[in-house]
Design a protein around this motif. Sequence first.
Motif, PDB file in Angstrom:
ATOM      1  N   THR A  68      32.500  21.305  42.601  1.00 40.46           N
ATOM      2  CA  THR A  68      31.755  20.735  41.476  1.00 40.46           C
ATOM      3  C   THR A  68      32.656  20.463  40.274  1.00 40.46           C
ATOM      4  O   THR A  68      32.172  20.042  39.231  1.00 40.46           O
ATOM      5  CB  THR A  68      30.612  21.680  41.056  1.00 40.46           C
ATOM      6  N   GLY A  69      33.947  20.694  40.422  1.00 38.17           N
ATOM      7  CA  GLY A  69      34.890  20.430  39.344  1.00 38.17           C
ATOM      8  C   GLY A  69      35.085  21.578  38.372  1.00 38.17           C
ATOM      9  O   GLY A  69      35.793  21.433  37.379  1.00 38.17           O
ATOM     10  N   GLU A  70      34.447  22.702  38.636  1.00 35.78           N
ATOM     11  CA  GLU A  70      34.567  23.859  37.750  1.00 35.78           C
ATOM     12  C   GLU A  70      35.863  24.619  38.042  1.00 35.78           C
ATOM     13  O   GLU A  70      36.264  24.747  39.197  1.00 35.78           O
ATOM     14  CB  GLU A  70      33.381  24.804  37.953  1.00 35.78           C
ATOM     15  N   PRO A  71      36.516  25.181  36.996  1.00 39.97           N
ATOM     16  CA  PRO A  71      37.724  25.978  37.237  1.00 39.97           C
ATOM     17  C   PRO A  71      37.376  27.294  37.927  1.00 39.97           C
ATOM     18  O   PRO A  71      36.332  27.891  37.659  1.00 39.97           O
ATOM     19  CB  PRO A  71      38.288  26.212  35.840  1.00 39.97           C
ATOM     20  N   ALA A  72      38.240  27.716  38.835  1.00 42.70           N
ATOM     21  CA  ALA A  72      38.027  28.941  39.599  1.00 42.70           C
ATOM     22  C   ALA A  72      39.383  29.560  39.938  1.00 42.70           C
ATOM     23  O   ALA A  72      40.423  28.906  39.817  1.00 42.70           O
ATOM     24  CB  ALA A  72      37.253  28.643  40.885  1.00 42.70           C
ATOM     25  N   TRP A  73      39.351  30.814  40.359  1.00 48.16           N
ATOM     26  CA  TRP A  73      40.578  31.523  40.742  1.00 48.16           C
ATOM     27  C   TRP A  73      40.506  31.967  42.197  1.00 48.16           C
ATOM     28  O   TRP A  73      39.467  32.428  42.664  1.00 48.16           O
ATOM     29  CB  TRP A  73      40.798  32.743  39.844  1.00 48.16           C
ATOM     30  N   TRP A  74      41.623  31.829  42.885  1.00 51.25           N
ATOM     31  CA  TRP A  74      41.791  32.363  44.230  1.00 51.25           C
ATOM     32  C   TRP A  74      42.326  33.772  44.040  1.00 51.25           C
ATOM     33  O   TRP A  74      43.387  33.967  43.436  1.00 51.25           O
ATOM     34  CB  TRP A  74      42.759  31.484  45.014  1.00 51.25           C
ATOM     35  N   LEU A  75      41.574  34.780  44.484  1.00 47.65           N
ATOM     36  CA  LEU A  75      41.917  36.179  44.282  1.00 47.65           C
ATOM     37  C   LEU A  75      42.198  36.856  45.614  1.00 47.65           C
ATOM     38  O   LEU A  75      41.422  36.698  46.559  1.00 47.65           O
ATOM     39  CB  LEU A  75      40.768  36.914  43.580  1.00 47.65           C
ATOM     40  N   LEU A  76      43.289  37.602  45.673  1.00 56.46           N
ATOM     41  CA  LEU A  76      43.652  38.312  46.899  1.00 56.46           C
ATOM     42  C   LEU A  76      43.920  39.776  46.607  1.00 56.46           C
ATOM     43  O   LEU A  76      44.404  40.127  45.532  1.00 56.46           O
ATOM     44  CB  LEU A  76      44.913  37.703  47.522  1.00 56.46           C
ATOM     45  N   GLY A  77      43.637  40.620  47.596  1.00 57.84           N
ATOM     46  CA  GLY A  77      44.060  42.011  47.541  1.00 57.84           C
ATOM     47  C   GLY A  77      45.497  42.106  48.026  1.00 57.84           C
ATOM     48  O   GLY A  77      45.968  41.254  48.786  1.00 57.84           O
ATOM     49  N   ASP A  78      46.217  43.123  47.584  1.00 57.89           N
ATOM     50  CA  ASP A  78      47.589  43.303  48.045  1.00 57.89           C
ATOM     51  C   ASP A  78      47.631  43.727  49.514  1.00 57.89           C
ATOM     52  O   ASP A  78      48.604  43.484  50.212  1.00 57.89           O
ATOM     53  CB  ASP A  78      48.313  44.336  47.184  1.00 57.89           C
ATOM     54  N   ASN A  79      46.576  44.373  49.983  1.00 51.71           N
ATOM     55  CA  ASN A  79      46.456  44.789  51.370  1.00 51.71           C
ATOM     56  C   ASN A  79      45.751  43.663  52.138  1.00 51.71           C
ATOM     57  O   ASN A  79      44.609  43.327  51.837  1.00 51.71           O
ATOM     58  CB  ASN A  79      45.636  46.081  51.447  1.00 51.71           C
ATOM     59  N   PRO A  80      46.418  43.067  53.126  1.00 52.89           N
ATOM     60  CA  PRO A  80      45.805  41.925  53.822  1.00 52.89           C
ATOM     61  C   PRO A  80      44.531  42.265  54.600  1.00 52.89           C
ATOM     62  O   PRO A  80      43.816  41.365  55.025  1.00 52.89           O
ATOM     63  CB  PRO A  80      46.909  41.440  54.765  1.00 52.89           C
ATOM     64  N   ASP A  81      44.224  43.559  54.758  1.00 59.28           N
ATOM     65  CA  ASP A  81      43.004  43.940  55.476  1.00 59.28           C
ATOM     66  C   ASP A  81      41.771  43.976  54.567  1.00 59.28           C
ATOM     67  O   ASP A  81      40.667  44.186  55.039  1.00 59.28           O
ATOM     68  CB  ASP A  81      43.182  45.312  56.137  1.00 59.28           C
ATOM     69  N   GLY A  82      41.949  43.779  53.253  1.00 60.29           N
ATOM     70  CA  GLY A  82      40.832  43.846  52.320  1.00 60.29           C
ATOM     71  C   GLY A  82      40.016  42.554  52.302  1.00 60.29           C
ATOM     72  O   GLY A  82      40.422  41.519  52.827  1.00 60.29           O
TER      73      GLY A  82
END
Length: 111
Positions: A68-82
């Motif tokens: 929809t054109g809204e700003p957003a963040w891609w968030l990751l955990g440091d542990n790839p299993d999260g």
Amino acid sequence: MSSPLQVGRIPVGWAVVRGESMAPALAEGDRLLVRYGAAVRPGRVVVARFADGTIAVKRAVERRTTRTGEPAWWLLGDNPDGVDSRHRGPVAEADVLGVAVARVWPRPRPL
């Protein structure tokens, strides 16, 4: 996560890490000092609300735009299993509640 307090003009609060998704950088039970309304930058640890209402501590990786054109963040955990944006998608910028500035317990240090 605590309600924001004011330290001078800076709104701050506390967050407690739950789970192992931020290991090895953060562990279950770590207490974080959070600055609300701080500018998010890639690499910073943030407190955010996913679309289902879950509040989580994750690392901001990349600022994106939703369909929809809204700003957003891609968030990751440091542990790839999260569970993170790989499972739930990007988080609207308005739902990134604050930036963690320091771990205050049990091993105090800046983040």
